[in-house]
Design a protein around this motif. Structure first.
Motif, short mmCIF file in Angstrom:
data_model
loop_
_atom_site.label_atom_id
_atom_site.label_comp_id
_atom_site.label_asym_id
_atom_site.label_seq_id
_atom_site.Cartn_x
_atom_site.Cartn_y
_atom_site.Cartn_z
N VAL A 25 -12.55 1.05 4.28
CA VAL A 25 -12.30 -0.40 4.45
C VAL A 25 -11.97 -0.72 5.91
O VAL A 25 -12.42 -1.71 6.48
CB VAL A 25 -11.15 -0.85 3.52
N LYS A 26 -11.18 0.16 6.53
CA LYS A 26 -10.79 -0.04 7.92
C LYS A 26 -12.00 0.00 8.84
O LYS A 26 -12.12 -0.78 9.80
CB LYS A 26 -9.76 1.03 8.33
N SER A 85 1.53 10.53 -0.79
CA SER A 85 0.17 10.65 -0.23
C SER A 85 -0.25 12.09 -0.06
O SER A 85 -1.44 12.39 0.13
CB SER A 85 0.08 9.93 1.11
N ILE A 119 -7.83 7.68 -2.49
CA ILE A 119 -7.25 6.40 -2.06
C ILE A 119 -7.23 6.35 -0.54
O ILE A 119 -7.55 5.31 0.07
CB ILE A 119 -5.83 6.24 -2.64
N LYS A 120 -6.87 7.47 0.09
CA LYS A 120 -6.92 7.54 1.56
C LYS A 120 -8.32 7.26 2.07
O LYS A 120 -8.53 6.51 3.02
CB LYS A 120 -6.48 8.94 2.03
N ASP A 169 -13.89 -3.24 8.54
CA ASP A 169 -13.19 -4.32 9.26
C ASP A 169 -13.42 -4.19 10.75
O ASP A 169 -13.46 -5.18 11.47
CB ASP A 169 -11.69 -4.25 8.97
N ILE A 201 -0.83 3.09 -5.57
CA ILE A 201 -0.04 2.39 -4.57
C ILE A 201 0.75 1.29 -5.28
O ILE A 201 0.54 1.04 -6.47
CB ILE A 201 -0.92 1.79 -3.45
N ARG A 243 0.81 -1.22 0.00
CA ARG A 243 0.00 0.00 0.00
C ARG A 243 0.84 1.27 0.00
O ARG A 243 0.31 2.37 0.19
CB ARG A 243 -0.94 0.01 1.21
N PHE A 275 -9.22 3.53 1.85
CA PHE A 275 -8.60 2.73 2.90
C PHE A 275 -9.27 2.98 4.24
O PHE A 275 -9.45 2.05 5.05
CB PHE A 275 -7.10 3.04 2.99
#
Length: 263
Positions: free
Chosen positions: A259-260, A244, A252-253, A263, A218, A198, A256
């Motif tokens: 997604v976090k 970044s 993209i940040k 999770d 990435i 990443r 992510f």
């Protein structure tokens, strides 16, 4: 001043000039002044020919570029041309893209001139390794993200990946790869082996010019993005957290972050 027949020539001397990353306005004032004073200019493939407009109209311009698929001069031939023109014309400007001492073999040419006792000087240029990312608002160092940077050639004279890239991929430094686009897949594998899938990456073609192209991604996506955008050489690769900071990395940040949360 020497008189040869009816033509008067000046004492021979050589100036190595860095033309910068491409934009003709990014050559230094001292470099532009050297072009104005030149009797002969030997210039490379990576030099934007618009830079030659700084020279006098009657200057002798000699293209000695080296690019795949084109007729090219060996370094030995370029060295000899440089000296021969100096002896027969006077002031030779050896014009090189970026900076003469960053993978430009400038010191070899300086040393060759010295072997003929021809005075030579160096006028540095903006290296694409720093200036091209900078123009894209990507600093090569930034507090909290990168305390150092590496500038590495992508391909050695033998055609293999530089051994330094294996070491660079293990560090937290920003790594700028010049002449490495055709080795992008191999370089990506090095970073994947270091579990840096990443890590932000930028690939910039024709930096600072009107033909500039950019891919921001990435490690795991950059090869596909470069193919989608049809990015070709000459291009530089920038691996590091500093990428970044580019505005195009924000989506993209956000991805992510989403997604976090899931999770």
């Amino acid at each position: 001043m020497i008189t040869t027949g009816t033509r008067r020539i000046r004492e021979p001397r050589i100036t190595l000039v860095g033309a910068g990353p491409g934009d003709p306005e990014l050559i230094t004032m001292k470099g532009a002044n050297a072009l104005k004073d030149a009797d002969v200019i030997l210039y490379d493939a990576l030099v934007n020919e618009a830079v030659l407009e700084y020279a006098a109209k009657d200057v002798v311009k000699v293209y000695v570029g080296k690019r795949s698929g084109e007729h090219s001069y060996s370094q030995e031939a370029v060295n000899q041309l440089m000296v021969d023109y100096a002896l027969n014309y006077g002031h030779v400007v050896r014009l090189k893209g970026g900076d003469p001492f960053v993978f430009g073999r400038g010191y070899e040419e300086l040393n060759f001139a010295a072997s003929y006792s021809i005075p030579a000087q160096v006028i540095p240029g903006l290296s694409s390794s720093i200036s091209v990312p900078g123009l894209q608002q990507i600093p090569v160092t930034h507090r909290g993200l990168s305390e150092s940077f590496w500038v590495v050639t992508g391909t050695t004279a033998s055609g293999a990946i530089s051994n330094d890239l294996y070491e660079a991929a293990r560090t937290r430094a920003t790594v700028v790869v010049l002449m490495g686009l055709n080795k992008l897949k191999d370089i990506v594998k090095l970073y994947q082996q270091e579990h840096k899938n990443r890590l932000p990456v930028a690939v910039i073609q024709n930096g600072s010019t009107e033909n500039e192209k950019l891919a921001i991604g990435i490690v795991d996506t950059i090869v596909e993005l470069v193919e989608e955008k049809n990015i070709k050489a000459p291009a530089i690769l920038v691996f590091g957290e500093v990428v970044s900071l580019h505005p195009q990395f924000q989506p993209i940040k956000d991805f992510f972050a989403a997604v976090k949360e899931v999770d």
